[in-house]
Design a protein around this motif. Sequence first.
Motif, short mmCIF file in Angstrom:
data_model
loop_
_atom_site.label_atom_id
_atom_site.label_comp_id
_atom_site.label_asym_id
_atom_site.label_seq_id
_atom_site.Cartn_x
_atom_site.Cartn_y
_atom_site.Cartn_z
N THR A 290 -27.54 -3.63 55.35
CA THR A 290 -27.94 -3.67 53.94
C THR A 290 -27.23 -4.85 53.29
O THR A 290 -26.46 -5.56 53.93
CB THR A 290 -27.59 -2.35 53.23
OG1 THR A 290 -28.22 -2.34 51.95
CG2 THR A 290 -26.09 -2.15 53.05
N ARG B 203 -32.63 -3.53 43.62
CA ARG B 203 -33.51 -2.34 43.69
C ARG B 203 -33.02 -1.19 42.81
O ARG B 203 -33.80 -0.37 42.37
CB ARG B 203 -33.61 -1.81 45.13
CG ARG B 203 -34.29 -2.74 46.11
CD ARG B 203 -35.77 -2.82 45.83
NE ARG B 203 -36.63 -3.00 46.98
CZ ARG B 203 -36.68 -4.07 47.75
NH1 ARG B 203 -35.84 -5.06 47.58
NH2 ARG B 203 -37.58 -4.13 48.73
N ARG C 299 -30.02 4.20 55.61
CA ARG C 299 -29.66 3.26 54.54
C ARG C 299 -30.53 3.44 53.30
O ARG C 299 -30.17 2.95 52.22
CB ARG C 299 -29.77 1.81 55.05
CG ARG C 299 -31.19 1.41 55.40
CD ARG C 299 -31.26 -0.02 55.87
NE ARG C 299 -32.66 -0.37 56.16
CZ ARG C 299 -33.08 -1.58 56.40
NH1 ARG C 299 -32.22 -2.59 56.40
NH2 ARG C 299 -34.35 -1.81 56.65
N MET D 185 -35.59 11.92 51.44
CA MET D 185 -36.22 11.50 50.19
C MET D 185 -37.32 10.47 50.44
O MET D 185 -37.17 9.57 51.25
CB MET D 185 -35.15 10.88 49.29
CG MET D 185 -35.64 10.50 47.92
SD MET D 185 -34.33 9.74 46.95
CE MET D 185 -34.25 8.15 47.72
N GLY E 227 -38.49 7.72 48.52
CA GLY E 227 -38.02 6.97 47.35
C GLY E 227 -39.14 6.57 46.41
O GLY E 227 -39.01 6.68 45.19
N LYS E 228 -40.23 6.09 46.98
CA LYS E 228 -41.33 5.61 46.12
C LYS E 228 -41.92 6.75 45.28
O LYS E 228 -42.24 6.57 44.11
CB LYS E 228 -42.42 4.97 46.97
CG LYS E 228 -42.06 3.57 47.44
CD LYS E 228 -43.29 2.86 47.94
CE LYS E 228 -42.94 1.59 48.71
NZ LYS E 228 -41.93 0.74 48.10
N ASN F 42 -31.39 5.19 38.80
CA ASN F 42 -31.83 3.86 39.21
C ASN F 42 -32.04 3.05 37.93
O ASN F 42 -32.75 3.50 37.02
CB ASN F 42 -33.14 4.00 40.00
CG ASN F 42 -33.66 2.66 40.49
OD1 ASN F 42 -33.70 1.69 39.75
ND2 ASN F 42 -34.07 2.63 41.74
N1 COA Z 1 -30.81 -2.09 52.39
C1 COA Z 1 -31.69 -2.97 52.83
N2 COA Z 1 -32.98 -2.68 53.07
C2 COA Z 1 -33.38 -1.43 52.85
C3 COA Z 1 -32.51 -0.44 52.40
C4 COA Z 1 -31.17 -0.81 52.18
N3 COA Z 1 -30.24 0.05 51.72
N4 COA Z 1 -33.18 0.71 52.26
C5 COA Z 1 -34.44 0.46 52.61
N5 COA Z 1 -34.57 -0.86 52.97
C6 COA Z 1 -35.75 -1.55 53.43
C7 COA Z 1 -36.81 -0.63 53.98
O1 COA Z 1 -36.53 -0.30 55.33
C8 COA Z 1 -38.04 -1.46 53.82
O2 COA Z 1 -38.09 -2.39 54.88
P1 COA Z 1 -39.52 -2.77 55.57
O3 COA Z 1 -40.33 -3.36 54.44
O4 COA Z 1 -39.12 -3.72 56.62
O5 COA Z 1 -40.07 -1.46 56.05
C9 COA Z 1 -37.78 -2.24 52.53
O6 COA Z 1 -36.37 -2.19 52.31
C10 COA Z 1 -38.47 -1.68 51.33
O7 COA Z 1 -38.26 -0.29 51.33
P2 COA Z 1 -38.86 0.62 50.23
O8 COA Z 1 -38.49 2.04 50.50
O9 COA Z 1 -40.31 0.28 50.06
O10 COA Z 1 -38.07 0.08 48.97
P3 COA Z 1 -38.29 0.42 47.47
O11 COA Z 1 -38.58 -0.84 46.74
O12 COA Z 1 -39.17 1.60 47.23
O13 COA Z 1 -36.82 0.86 47.04
C11 COA Z 1 -35.53 2.83 46.57
C12 COA Z 1 -36.25 2.03 47.63
C13 COA Z 1 -34.94 4.06 47.22
C14 COA Z 1 -34.43 1.98 45.99
C15 COA Z 1 -36.53 3.20 45.45
O14 COA Z 1 -37.70 3.74 46.01
C16 COA Z 1 -35.94 4.19 44.49
O15 COA Z 1 -34.94 3.90 43.84
N6 COA Z 1 -36.56 5.35 44.33
C17 COA Z 1 -36.01 6.40 43.47
C18 COA Z 1 -34.91 7.10 44.21
C19 COA Z 1 -34.10 7.98 43.32
O16 COA Z 1 -33.76 7.60 42.22
N7 COA Z 1 -33.75 9.17 43.82
C20 COA Z 1 -32.98 10.12 43.14
C21 COA Z 1 -33.72 10.72 42.03
S1 COA Z 1 -32.82 11.93 41.23
#
Ligand code: COA
Length: 316
Positions: free
Chosen positions: A29, A37, A153, A205, A207-208, A245
């Motif tokens: 990461t 993000r 991650r 989770m 995330g999306k 977030n």
């Molecule tokens: N570091 C680097 N890369 C990461 C990563 C990390 N910690 N976690 C995921 N990735 C990668 C994924 O593997 C994916 O790679 P790929 O495109 O090669 O498959 C890429 O980043 C995008 O992943 P994605 O899940 O589509 O990212 P996102 O833009 O949706 O962001 C979250 C992920 C979790 C940050 C976002 O969805 C989020 O914040 N959601 C809400 C979560 C939350 O608030 N939960 C608690 C609520 S109470």
Amino acid sequence: MSGIKLLATGSALPQHVITNHDLEQIMDTSDEWIRTRTGIGARHHCRGEECHTSLCLDAARKALERGGIDPQQIGVCLVATLTQDHLTPATACVLQKELGFQEDTICFDLNAACSGFVYALHTAECLLAAAKRKYALVLGAEVLSRVMDLTDRSTCVLFGDGAGAAILEWGEDYPSLCAVMGSRGNRQVLMIPGVNTGDPSYIHMDGKEVFRFAVEVLPRCAKEVAAKAGISLDEVDRFAFHQANQRILDHAIKKLKLDPAKCTGNIAHTGNTSAASVPILLDQLVSSGQLRSGQKVLCAGFGGGLTWAGALLQLA
Ligand code: COA
């Protein structure tokens, strides 16, 4: 009309801080990915003797001292959490003994995930009125580091540990919280297995989907609380939204046309501490003088369940 006011706050964060750069050393990461993000730069994790109970005791003692309240005056003690040290006794019961509440104090833990503290505020408001008690101690506390898969991650960069406490005072002529709450049962989007599944208790989770849910319910919930209180959002002095977030928060601020200066948060330093998030922020707002006597703060949480909850709290 009867209701409650916020008399005093306290909070506790574990000493050990894990920065994004620390995470870079143990997983694939980057600080840049996490910050852009989520807005998170660091989070706290319990180590050694620190645990759910010790965080709660620390936060509760500060709130009691600042409010000038003798533990014997507490009539209701609620702890919102999903990571208590024991399934039983509830942390609230342990606090009864450790802090010296009377034996007829109503003590229990409550799980509504990240909405839990706001659920507990409203539960306390109802209990104080029904049981004719004057003061409640309400906490939100989590040790999420215990339910994180450090090889995942996509979740473990988000969450942290901590506790926040609030002393509430009930009064005949105090304002109602005008609480709004809801749930939409869903096991796929956000789930932690329990004792019966045989699976490790790690956060799962999508995330999306959580993101989509949050940007839908947070602005709606804030609007509904203000409507119930008969005020406009402009009349609210501060907003204490669940720190999940920064992009979710920015979306809500934009959609509701809120003044960003009224929405300062702490996600950069604490990460998402679930039920502890809103009360830790409340304590930081009160301690820094950003929330002052007589002012109104609109609290809102959302998360696992899926649940949401909002309430308007006035500082005594
Ligand atoms: N570091 C680097 N890369 C990461 C990563 C990390 N910690 N976690 C995921 N990735 C990668 C994924 O593997 C994916 O790679 P790929 O495109 O090669 O498959 C890429 O980043 C995008 O992943 P994605 O899940 O589509 O990212 P996102 O833009 O949706 O962001 C979250 C992920 C979790 C940050 C976002 O969805 C989020 O914040 N959601 C809400 C979560 C939350 O608030 N939960 C608690 C609520 S109470």
